[in-house]
Design an enzyme around this catalytic site. Structure first.
Site, short mmCIF file in Angstrom:
data_model
loop_
_atom_site.label_atom_id
_atom_site.label_comp_id
_atom_site.label_asym_id
_atom_site.label_seq_id
_atom_site.Cartn_x
_atom_site.Cartn_y
_atom_site.Cartn_z
NE ARG A 1 -2.59 -1.35 0.64
CZ ARG A 1 -3.66 -1.75 1.31
NH1 ARG A 1 -4.58 -0.85 1.69
NH2 ARG A 1 -3.83 -3.01 1.62
CG ASP B 1 -2.34 8.33 -2.30
OD1 ASP B 1 -2.84 7.26 -1.92
OD2 ASP B 1 -2.07 9.27 -1.53
CE1 TYR C 1 6.14 7.53 -0.90
CE2 TYR C 1 6.93 7.10 1.32
CZ TYR C 1 6.09 6.80 0.26
OH TYR C 1 5.20 5.75 0.36
NE ARG D 1 -0.57 14.18 -2.42
CZ ARG D 1 -1.74 13.71 -2.87
NH1 ARG D 1 -2.02 12.41 -2.83
NH2 ARG D 1 -2.65 14.55 -3.35
#
Length: 260
Positions: free
Chosen positions: A50, A52, A111, A198
């Site tokens: 999921r 953001d 990522y 993040r």
């Protein structure tokens, strides 16, 4: 019902993220609408992760169950047609192996975080990178990143709204490379906490500017307190680049292509 595995890319700018929500358009909603127009019935799209609002993907994976068999190329063409004008593209469609589930079968997620580190702000990559004008020391950031590798309690890098049952995660890779004016941070693990990547990037940026020393990252990790770590990096620099599966098709990686 036959199951199909989708690999897709998208620009998260202007979208509320992967998951369907009431406050705006999501990647999931665009794809479910496209599937319904193609198949004539409601179709649930299950994603591997999921992302953001504002986060991008070059290798997101999803699966769908259709009421009848369709040629994979026709599914791809129909979904891309009906997804327009949104910046979402289905790259490939293939029959799902027996027992395949886009989220539950995943054994690895990768990522990429992109930081544009120069004095001049971006024009073409405006919503694709985190612009940091202050000089960053990539080697110091890499030294700090090494403290995060392995199996740890990542409470200090966990969002308050995270729904994971445990803060314990194993970070297998966290590499930092400077390519000209861009610093690229690659993170790989079986799974991540909400905002973990993040929050790690925001912390390592403090090391890059000299506000923190590399060993301060270890202290933040050991504190097990979100307030002990750095700020959350903005979403526009983050990309889901790949999802791995094994032993289905010998651990196929979807994506893993870095943006140009």
């Amino acid at each position: 019902m036959p199951r199909y595995k989708l690999t897709l890319e998208y620009d998260g700018t202007g979208l509320v993220g992967w998951q369907r929500q009431t406050n705006g358009m999501s990647v999931q909603e665009v794809l479910e609408t496209a599937c319904a127009r193609m198949a004539g019935i409601a179709v649930y799209v299950q994603g591997a992760g999921r992302t953001d609002a504002g986060v991008h993907a070059t290798g997101q994976v999803a699966h769908i169950d259709l009421p009848a068999p369709y040629p994979p190329d026709k599914i791809r063409g129909a979904l891309n047609f009906h997804a327009r004008p949104h910046a979402i593209s289905v790259l490939s469609v293939e029959p799902g192996p027996p027992g395949f589930h886009a989220r539950l079968s995943a054994t690895r997620r990768s990522y990429l975080y992109r930081i544009l580190n120069r004095r001049a702000p971006p024009a073409l990559a405006r919503n694709q990178v985190w612009f940091v004008a202050a000089a960053l020391d990539a080697e110091a950031m890499a030294a700090g990143a090494r403290h995060l590798l392995g199996h740890h309690d990542f409470t200090s890098f966990r969002a308050s709204e995270c729904q994971a049952t445990t803060p314990m995660k194993t970070l297998d890779r966290l590499e930092i490379t400077r390519l000209g004016d861009e610093i690229q941070i690659v993170a790989e693990a079986r799974s991540f906490l909400h905002h973990q990547v993040r929050n790690m990037v925001g912390t390592l940026k403090l090391v890059g500017t000299g506000q923190w020393q590399p060993d301060d990252v270890a202290r933040a990790l050991a504190a097990r307190n979100r307030g002990a770590a750095g700020p959350t990096a903005p979403p526009e620099g983050l990309y889901l680049t790949g999802v791995g599966y094994e032993p289905l098709s010998s651990l196929m990686w979807a994506g893993l292509r870095r943006p140009a």
